[in-house]
Design an enzyme around this catalytic site. Sequence first.
Site, mmCIF file in Angstrom:
data_model
loop_
_atom_site.group_PDB
_atom_site.id
_atom_site.type_symbol
_atom_site.label_atom_id
_atom_site.label_comp_id
_atom_site.label_asym_id
_atom_site.label_seq_id
_atom_site.Cartn_x
_atom_site.Cartn_y
_atom_site.Cartn_z
ATOM 1 N N CYS A 1 39.227 -23.494 78.878
ATOM 2 C CA CYS A 1 38.753 -24.860 78.667
ATOM 3 C C CYS A 1 38.070 -25.425 79.907
ATOM 4 O O CYS A 1 37.302 -26.387 79.811
ATOM 5 C CB CYS A 1 39.913 -25.764 78.251
ATOM 6 N N ASN A 2 38.321 -24.826 81.059
ATOM 7 C CA ASN A 2 37.768 -25.353 82.309
ATOM 8 C C ASN A 2 36.660 -24.500 82.914
ATOM 9 O O ASN A 2 36.044 -24.912 83.884
ATOM 10 C CB ASN A 2 38.877 -25.496 83.355
#
Length: 414
Positions: free
Chosen positions: A49-50
């Site tokens: 997600c990052n």
Amino acid sequence: MLAVIGLTHKTASLDVRELVAVPEAEIPRLLEGVAAVPGVTEAVVLSTCNRTELYVTTMDHPPVDRLAAVLAGWGNIPVDAILPHLRAASGEDAARHALRVAAGLESMVVGEAQVLGQLRRAFTAAREAGTAGPILNRLMQVAIGCGRRARAETGLGRRAASIPHAAMRRARTVLGTLGDRRLAIVGAGEMAELVAKVFTHAEARLVAVANRTAATAAALAARYGAMGIGLDGLRDVVRDTEVLVVSIGADDPVLIPEILREAGPRSTPLLVIDIGVPRGVAPQVRALPDVILYDLDELQPPGSADTSESDLAQANEIVEDALDAFMRWLGGRSAVPVIAALHARAERIIDEELHRARGRLSGLDEHQRRAVRGVIEGAVRKLLHAPFVRLRAQGEDARALTLARTLFDLEDAP
């Protein structure tokens, strides 16, 4: 040469990151494209997600522009849309970055444990695709070991550090308490499971889990005495929910304004926290008067995780220790062709000199001739021992290898 190219929460907003997010099931397809870039010899793709990052080894300088084009092609976007946000590192800097990622030091929530599992699965995907060769095999193994050490030997492993924990803290900030608050989750994967655990531990009451596959939702929901449904039942879920956590990556948002409008008026606002990449909630939801929406980038400012300076210092020491071991191994590997060429040259010189002196040695028997050769070879080994040690230690430094080739007249060595 070892290199990494990609974008992270430090270089790109969620709007950009979600354009090139890669579902785990699709990683083999992207690996194929990366491995096909001329000059690339090994590849691992890590997408969380990052971050979306390409770890590669190349025959020469990393083809950053070509790799950027592959990443942009994956997202079906112009390369200019991501080029300003890409960061590249090579050699020792690339290796250090991989180790810091595994240790959770590069995460939005510092010390989060999920990235280690994601890295392990990325490595497995590369091995199964045949794109992880000896260098990335070694780097990933060292990185995974480094991450385990950081969690076992520092306070990072004892702290509640994860995206779901950040979501829970945000919910507490907004609502004051989660005690008996009605919670619903969209998604039923690993992150959704952690959301359920974290929020119910904070005394929220899980009432429903919605997922594309209703059976998967039901399996997770059953552990908490909740209802499991398909996404077609989402309208009924939001009607009786106070907190909705969306943990589902989707090409198209699954929670749109129409669903919330059709659910009818509310007596209290609905808190929606979207931790998916790509986002599972349409941005237009933010404009609804009875909805409070937070996405991933709004959960926690970078660097605000509950970590102590001593834990960070100790984790960094673990990273540097692992980096030193990896670079020594890599240097030794890079120096092998030069060392082999130097050893072969020394052998040729010994043979030539003994051949030239054969007349003066004609009176010696076979045993004596072998003794003379042994003395010469022993002296040469002692002479070359220190250069061999230095080359192995500095083998990743191209300048050191070039200097060795020049000094010892090894211009034809690889």
